[in-house]
Design a protein around this motif. Structure first.
Motif, mmCIF file in Angstrom:
data_model
loop_
_atom_site.group_PDB
_atom_site.id
_atom_site.type_symbol
_atom_site.label_atom_id
_atom_site.label_comp_id
_atom_site.label_asym_id
_atom_site.label_seq_id
_atom_site.Cartn_x
_atom_site.Cartn_y
_atom_site.Cartn_z
ATOM 1 N N LYS A 164 40.482 43.338 43.569
ATOM 2 C CA LYS A 164 41.169 42.949 42.471
ATOM 3 C C LYS A 164 41.849 44.033 41.744
ATOM 4 N N ALA A 166 44.133 42.958 38.930
ATOM 5 C CA ALA A 166 44.291 42.440 37.475
ATOM 6 C C ALA A 166 43.598 41.269 37.357
ATOM 7 N N GLU A 167 43.360 40.733 35.998
ATOM 8 C CA GLU A 167 42.416 39.728 35.697
ATOM 9 C C GLU A 167 42.495 38.768 36.715
ATOM 10 N N THR A 190 50.525 42.459 48.212
ATOM 11 C CA THR A 190 50.231 41.728 47.202
ATOM 12 C C THR A 190 50.071 40.319 47.598
#
Length: 915
Positions: A164, A166-167, A190
């Protein structure tokens, strides 16, 4: 059916627990069937190839599935739980062929072998069954056998991990592993680039955690990929265990020596090694240390663009007709695989591109060197795959010979390169790697291996005569025991002085010495009495034996087994010597493949008159005399020429856009694609199909050419088009190259025109990229007056006697019209439809002139019928047609040349008189 019993056993014990020889207690099952059920329970997701003698047998549902898939007869074997047991089988000597078909259909196969001699099983009791174990799981991504592999395609297993960042965002680690060659690479991408990275690797199988597989955001990706996807339990993929697996595989205490890896990459590598460990039942293939691919090291090409451009396969999935097929001039399997890898991932580093180009240019100029290298490479076997099979214990004598011949070829090539002055850096490095081949190992293999080799070592007879004295002796005993016995008989007769001495054999005594009764005592006095042991006295003969004869008998009776055992020991010794040099041999294999690719590019450039492109850090894109490599190759086979075209999208700080109009079949799509393919070829280090080319590095390549319904996901043609276009507009940078064809044609005219207009402006103002934009919306050509970096171009068309001729030449300007009716006529539409369409077109054009805006249907005259109009009546002949009368009177076949010339002058005079 025994599925309930199988499920209960699977719940009762772990899948990797040993299977007992007596089998589990399955009510109503025979010992053999009980053993089968237990082994099947440990491998419920595989078809079980259960070894019975010379066949692999399948039972129950496995038999039904295999029977349908392989087209073999389904039979029965006894009963279980009151029902017949379905059964089918395949002979062991043809098992690879059947495995290949099952794997191609997406099945996994567990191969269960007999691991005990049947004689030993009988010693445990009359009802004991031979011990059997699953020795490997055969899956698409873990194949090593030559007969199951495509020589020119990597057989990649792709493992995926994630972390992870980011959120709601993840970075994905990719581990690409090919156990057939030892290749092992790691990378991180990504979420937006994941589908493109998967497409670039083109894996045969994908493994990942259950959590990644269940992520709704990735569900579409798993449906799109053609490779089978296998989820693994999350508990087995903990970061600490993943790191331990990597260390254990390579025998290191830290990973720092391999480089710096992200948690996602380590997780992916751990998943790949876990899957290999499971499918190979603990065997460890000889893998290269994991090499990390730097982010942005290759040209980014999304999955849709790869498919549209048909880089490695056509839209129908065939290699023939793809760019790879058109450019492949490699002469070795390893070279073909490396070429495909280079094509899938063109470079982004200028130094690396230049190094490849220099090697190609050098071989392009030196014809003699290129020919000699390619001749030697064509004789080099597939070192990498032979080495892998030996490492996994599946190798055979021919794999040892492949190592011998490959290293021998490498030494010859290295010597040839050492004779050349001023080698470019790329070729020089490859030559140094080749020079590392161990000549002593080559000589050992040459001395040990026979000229004719069997496929499997269990077949024996692969050790060269005179290499191993014990093997020679055993072979002599096994193949010509009569000569050995005769030689011993002659020696005994000579030593005893008894010329009637014979060595004979029967099933009771075995080999024995026999002499006549009358001379037995006199012949066997003194020393020979101590050597010979009395066995039997007959009426007219005496029979003896000796320690030497007893030993010889033992050797003869076990000569075949002893020969195989001795040859097996020699094989293991040679394989160990080879595996001790795994790293050096793998380096030689890579160098041979690199030379083959460079030679292939050079050969193609000479053959097709391709040019070395200039690749730099600018935003240039200037192609002179560019051609489409695949279309040109197809036209060449028919003897037709390809019309070359220029393309200039160069800009200072921002790229230019070329808006292309013209008729269907005029060549717009070919022109778009050829420029994208030229960029790909240039950045993979090859020459290009053009007179000259100057290309600034392209970071992303986007193509939206054509579209189709995606009914499985409920998406129409227009929806697919918009999804692909959205990806382009959201990701393209000023370094990107974009080719777009017919944006907006899938909806109403004004809607489509509006979308195309807005997309064109966005590319110009926001993306600032180099782009080719083909359209039938002629209204867009007016934007060239408002958008500074937009140029108009069209495909030239000529008309001759009412027929349209497509010249396939791109020129500045705007198409006068679309020529849709002419194309429809060429396609074979009924004449009535063509006539009716022409009338409607004239009405629409008139309505637009009379009242600008969208014409209405009721403004147009309606034909009463779509039937073709009657043919026009022939004109009535003129009452006084003197010229026609003169023509009717002429018989060309009966005239001399002079009479024909006079008649022609007469017609001209008459014509002048009637004006």
């Amino acid at each position: 059916m025994a599925q309930a019993a199988i499920r209960s056993i699977a719940r009762a014990r772990p899948a990797d627990e040993a299977v007992s020889a007596s089998g589990p207690a399955v009510p109503g099952a025979t010992p053999m069937m009980a053993q089968y059920i237990e082994i099947k329970a440990a491998n419920p997701d595989c078809l079980l190839f259960y070894r019975m003698g010379d066949f692999y047998e399948l039972f129950f549902e496995d038999a039904e599935v295999a029977s349908r898939a392989l087209g073999i007869v389904l039979t029965k074997r006894g009963k279980h739980a009151g029902a017949d047991i379905p059964m089918c089988g395949v002979p062991i000597d043809r098992a690879d062929d059947y495995l290949n078909r099952l794997i191609a259909l997406g099945h996994r196969v567990a191969v269960c072998e007999q691991t005990e001699d049947p004689a030993d099983a009988k010693k445990r009791g009359p009802k004991s069954v031979v011990r059997r174990e699953v020795v490997r799981l055969v899956t698409p991504g873990t194949i090593t056998e030559d007969r199951l592999l495509d020589p020119g395609r990597a057989n990649l297993l792709l493992a995926i991990g994630r972390r992870k960042v980011a959120e709601d965002a993840f970075a994905y680690g990719l581990a690409a592993l090919d156990i057939s060659t030892g290749r092992f690479s790691l990378s991180e991408v990504t979420g937006a680039d994941l589908s493109g990275a998967v497409a670039r690797h083109d894996p045969r199988e994908i493994v990942l955690s259950e959590a990644i597989h269940a992520d709704p955001a990735l569900a579409r990706l798993w449906k799109d990929v053609s490779a089978p996807v296998t989820p693994l339990a999350q508990a087995e993929l903990e970061p600490a265990s993943a790191e331990r697996r990597i260390k254990a595989q390579f025998g290191v205490s830290t990973l720092e020596g391999f480089g710096s890896f992200s948690r996602a990459e380590v997780a992916a590598a751990g998943a790949a090694l876990l899957y290999i460990e499971r499918t190979q039942i603990g065997a460890r293939p000889p893998l290269s240390p994991p090499a990390r691919e730097a982010s942005g090291a290759t040209l980014s090409i999304d999955a849709a663009t790869r498919a549209n451009l048909e880089l490695t396969r056509t839209l129908s999935g065939e290699r023939a007709g793809s760019l790879l097929d058109a450019i492949d001039r490699t002469v070795s399997a390893s070279g073909a695989r490396l070429l495909a890898e280079h094509l899938a991932g063109p470079l982004m580093k200028l130094k690396a591109i230049a190094r490849r180009q220099e090697a190609v240019a050098f071989l392009f100029e030196d014809h003699a060197l290129r020919r000699s290298l390619r001749d030697a490479l064509a004789r080099a076997p597939d070192l990498a795959r032979a080495l892998s099979r030996l490492g996994l214990g599946r190798g055979g004598p021919r794999d040892l010979a492949a190592i011998r011949d490959g290293l021998d070829a490498a030494a010859l090539i290295a010597a040839r390169l050492s004779e050349v002055q001023a080698l470019p850096d790329g070729l020089g490095r490859l030559g140094k790697h080749l020079a590392g081949a161990d000549t002593d190992l080559v000589e050992t293999l040459r001395a040990a291996l026979a000229d004719e080799l069997p496929l499997n070592r269990r077949d024996g007879n692969f050790v060269r005569a005179s290499y191993h004295p014990e093997i020679d002796e055993a072979r002599l005993l096994g193949q010509d025991s009569r000569k050995v016995i005769a030689a011993l008989q002659a020696r005994y007769a000579d030593e005893t002085g008894c010329r009637t001495l014979r060595i004979k054999h029967n099933n009771v005594l075995g080999y024995y010495i026999e002499v006549p009764q009358a001379v037995g005592e006199s012949c066997l006095k003194g020393l020979m009495r101590e050597t010979f042991v009395h066995r039997q006295t007959m009426v007219d003969a005496m029979r003896f034996t000796s320690v030497e004869l007893g030993e010889l008998e033992t050797k003869i009776s076990g000569a075949s087994d002893r020969t195989l055992a001795l040859e097996g020991a020699v094989f293991e010794e040679l394989a160990t010597s080879v595996l001790a040099q795994t790293a050096a041999i793998a380096q030689v294999a890579e160098a041979l493949a690199g030379l083959d690719v460079a030679g292939s590019h050079a050969e193609l450039a000479v053959e097709q008159s391709w040019a070395r492109p200039q690749v730099d850090d600018s935003l240039a894109f200037a192609i002179e005399g560019g051609r489409h490599p695949v279309v040109e190759a197809a036209l060449r086979r028919t003897g037709e020429p390809f019309i070359a075209n220029d393309c200039d999208l160069s800009g200072e700080g921002r790229g230019r856009i070329r808006l292309i109009t013209g008729p269907n079949m005029g060549g717009k799509s070919t022109f778009l694609r050829q420029n994208a393919l030229i960029a790909v070829l240039a950045q993979m280090g090859a020459f290009v199909p053009a007179a000259r080319a100057h290309i600034g590095l392209v970071d992303r390549l986007f193509s939206r050419v054509g579209a189709a319904d995606d009914l499985a996901r409920g998406q129409s043609t227009f929806m697919v088009e918009m999804v692909e276009t959205a990806a382009i507009l959201n990701q393209a940078s000023r370094r990107s190259l974009v080719i777009l064809d017919e944006i907006g044609r899938g909806t109403a005219t004004f809607d489509g025109l509006s979308i195309a207009w807005a997309c064109l402006e966005h590319l110009h103002e926001v993306n600032s990229c180099r782009a080719l934009f083909a359209t039938h919306f002629h209204e867009l050509t007016a934007l060239s007056q408002r958008l500074a970096r937009l140029d108009n171009a069209t495909l030239r068309v000529a008309e001759h006697r009412g027929e349209v001729v497509f010249l396939h030449e791109v020129v500045p300007g705007v198409a006068e019209r679309s020529y849709g009716l002419q194309v429809a006529r060429l396609a074979g539409l009924p004449a009535g439809v063509i006539v009716r369409a022409g009338a409607i077109l004239k009405g629409l054009e008139k309505a637009e002139r009379d009242r600008p805006g969208r014409p209405r249907i009721d403004d147009l005259p309606l034909f009463a019928s779509l039937a073709p109009p009657p043919p026009p009546e022939p004109p009535a002949p003129a009452e006084d047609d003197a010229l026609g009368a003169m023509l009717d009177a002429i018989d060309p076949d009966a005239m001399t040349p002079r009479e024909a010339l006079e008649a022609l002058y007469g017609l001209k005079r008459e014509r002048a008189a009637t004006r």
